[in-house]
Design a protein around this motif. Sequence first.
Motif: not given
Length: 237
Positions: A176-189
């Motif tokens: 992702a050359d355009a960069g990333t942003v954190p997910v505000e409310n991630p749902r990890v299982m």
Amino acid sequence: METAGYVALARQTSLMKEMRVIANNIANANTTGFRQEGVIFAEYVEQGDGSKGVSMAQGTVRNTSLAQGTLDMTGGTFDVAIEGDGFFMVQTPNGNRLTRAGAFTPSAQGNLVTPDGYPVLDAGGAPLFVPPDASDLAIARDGTISTQGRPIGQIGVVVPNDPIQMEREGGVMFRADAGTVPVENPRVMQGFVEASNVDPILQVARMVEVQRAYEMGQSFMDREDERIRTAMKAFVK
């Protein structure tokens, strides 16, 4: 070659590209975290000499499906899946990459890594360390890793700034050359992995359609080639 020949050749080339994409999808129908691909066809017009333009379509861009795959329960302590949007970020020799494949394991050095040995990054972009003697390790819905009730890190979950510009690398990895942003409310299982989002039945059906279209196009090209040969022979005589 006349315009009709160029149109037919461009169409056949595009169909071959799509056939390769479909075959790759089917081959990865059981690959954890795999994202199905499709081909986007771009239309352009070839202007003839003093004649009407001819519309042509060419498969130029691969489109990655971000649809949710099935979440399979494994019960593995370090197996994690994302429900909804987001990607895990991992550190590779070529830079950070995104993936939905969450079958992780601790390395000999104590880092949480992918099956290929790439470190999984935390919310701050640093490799996640899991103490070798950690007991009753738990991973919360927001990705926080705890042992004996004490948080020791948080798995980073991010989304690309421009999903359309993501480029696949290594099957289940994306750049992702355009960069990333954190997910505000991630749902990890914890104890789950996400299966491939490929629908094998639909892909096989599409493969049959593409194969038939290719055969029809090849038949047209053969007839066009024979027509041109006949015309040239007549001209020479």
